[in-house]
Scaffold this active site. Structure first.
Site, PDB file in Angstrom:
ATOM      1  N   SER A 136     -29.529 -15.613  -7.131  1.00 16.22           N
ATOM      2  CA  SER A 136     -29.500 -14.952  -8.440  1.00 16.22           C
ATOM      3  C   SER A 136     -28.345 -13.981  -8.608  1.00 16.22           C
ATOM      4  O   SER A 136     -27.757 -13.881  -9.692  1.00 16.22           O
ATOM      5  CB  SER A 136     -30.821 -14.215  -8.677  1.00 16.22           C
ATOM      6  OG  SER A 136     -31.910 -15.088  -8.569  1.00 16.22           O
ATOM      7  N   HIS A 187     -30.229  -8.403  -8.560  1.00 20.04           N
ATOM      8  CA  HIS A 187     -29.605  -8.882  -9.796  1.00 20.04           C
ATOM      9  C   HIS A 187     -28.618  -7.859 -10.346  1.00 20.04           C
ATOM     10  O   HIS A 187     -27.523  -8.206 -10.808  1.00 20.04           O
ATOM     11  CB  HIS A 187     -30.689  -9.167 -10.838  1.00 20.04           C
ATOM     12  CG  HIS A 187     -31.619 -10.271 -10.427  1.00 20.04           C
ATOM     13  ND1 HIS A 187     -32.808 -10.521 -11.075  1.00 20.04           N
ATOM     14  CD2 HIS A 187     -31.524 -11.196  -9.437  1.00 20.04           C
ATOM     15  CE1 HIS A 187     -33.411 -11.550 -10.501  1.00 20.04           C
ATOM     16  NE2 HIS A 187     -32.645 -11.968  -9.503  1.00 20.04           N
TER      17      HIS A 187
END
Length: 263
Positions: A136, A187
């Site tokens: 991610s 993230h």
């Protein structure tokens, strides 16, 4: 439909290979029953035990199928950039590999730095043992690069488009809802490194410099594993000319009269 996907795959070879690699690693992890603790990134294991290799294994690994499918779908949507005219002008596949490698490595470093600040400096000790996995951070980094570069929009799983500048933050919220265990810090790290790349702060990291730094990091990693007894490379042990290996308790090897002796 199959032909359309096949043509798209040919038009974005780097994205296709990356998706296949992530899928293959997931298949291997599932078959071997490997879990978060064995491949994941955490402050406790990565810095506490000096298992630096986790920066790479964590981001290439997915333990849950939903997480993998979410990342593959998003990565494929970003792959539209690879099929654009501007992609070739930036360096083509070499540029993709270079930027993806930078995002992978530096986002891992930034994640550890944020965990250190939260866990050690701010005394939020739960962040020292948080374990993350998944690609991610690299994906969020690419979203940020495309947003800053002025790309118009991003396809949300084929259902519609949103302005590219909103994509990293919209995806951050959406991921947190769909996958509650997803790492917000990981993230966010991808977004931060993406901004550094997009604003040309890291332009000095050419492929040559990147390869050189990786080679030195790999050499240091192997040396450390040998010193701690996690990797047995006899000819490296011979380099120690002290009275013994303090970390492993192994006797040192000396050459006396052309004969190897352990002391």
């Amino acid at each position: 439909m199959g032909q359309s996907i096949f043509i798209q795959a040919l038009g974005r070879p780097a994205t296709t290979v990356t998706c296949a690699m992530l899928g293959g690693i997931y298949g291997y992890i599932t078959a071997k029953g490997i879990g978060y603790d064995q491949v994941g990134l955490s402050h406790e294991k990565t810095l506490g035990r000096w298992e630096i290799w986790r920066i790479v294994t964590a981001q290439l690994s997915h333990v849950e199928l939903l997480h993998l499918l979410f990342n593959l779908t998003t990565l494929w949507s970003i792959g539209d950039f690879e099929a654009s005219d501007g992609f070739a002008a930036k360096g083509g596949v070499a540029y993709y590999v270079q930027m993806s490698t930078i995002l992978l490595l530096l986002s891992g470093v930034v994640t550890l730095a944020l965990y250190h600040v939260l866990g050690v400096l701010l005394k939020r000790e739960q962040y020292l043992s948080v374990t993350t996995v998944g690609y991610s951070a690299v994906i969020f980094g690419w979203m940020t690069i495309l947003a800053v570069s002025g790309s118009a929009s991003f396809s949300v799983f084929g259902f519609g488009n949103i302005p590219m500048y909103l994509t990293p933050f919209a995806s951050l919220v959406l991921t947190s809802i769909i996958i509650p265990r997803a790492s917000f810090i990981g993230h966010l790290s991808g977004i931060l490194v993406g901004f550094l790349v997009a604003t040309e702060v890291l332009d000095w990291l050419t492929l040559w410099w990147l390869a050189s730094l990786l080679a030195w990091a790999a050499a240091f990693g192997v040396y450390h594993m040998v010193r701690t007894g996690r990797l047995d490379v006899p000819w490296l042990r011979m380099l120690h000319q002290d009275s013994g290996d303090i970390e492993t308790g192994s006797p040192a090897v000396h050459i006396v009269g052309g004969v190897l002796e352990r002391r």
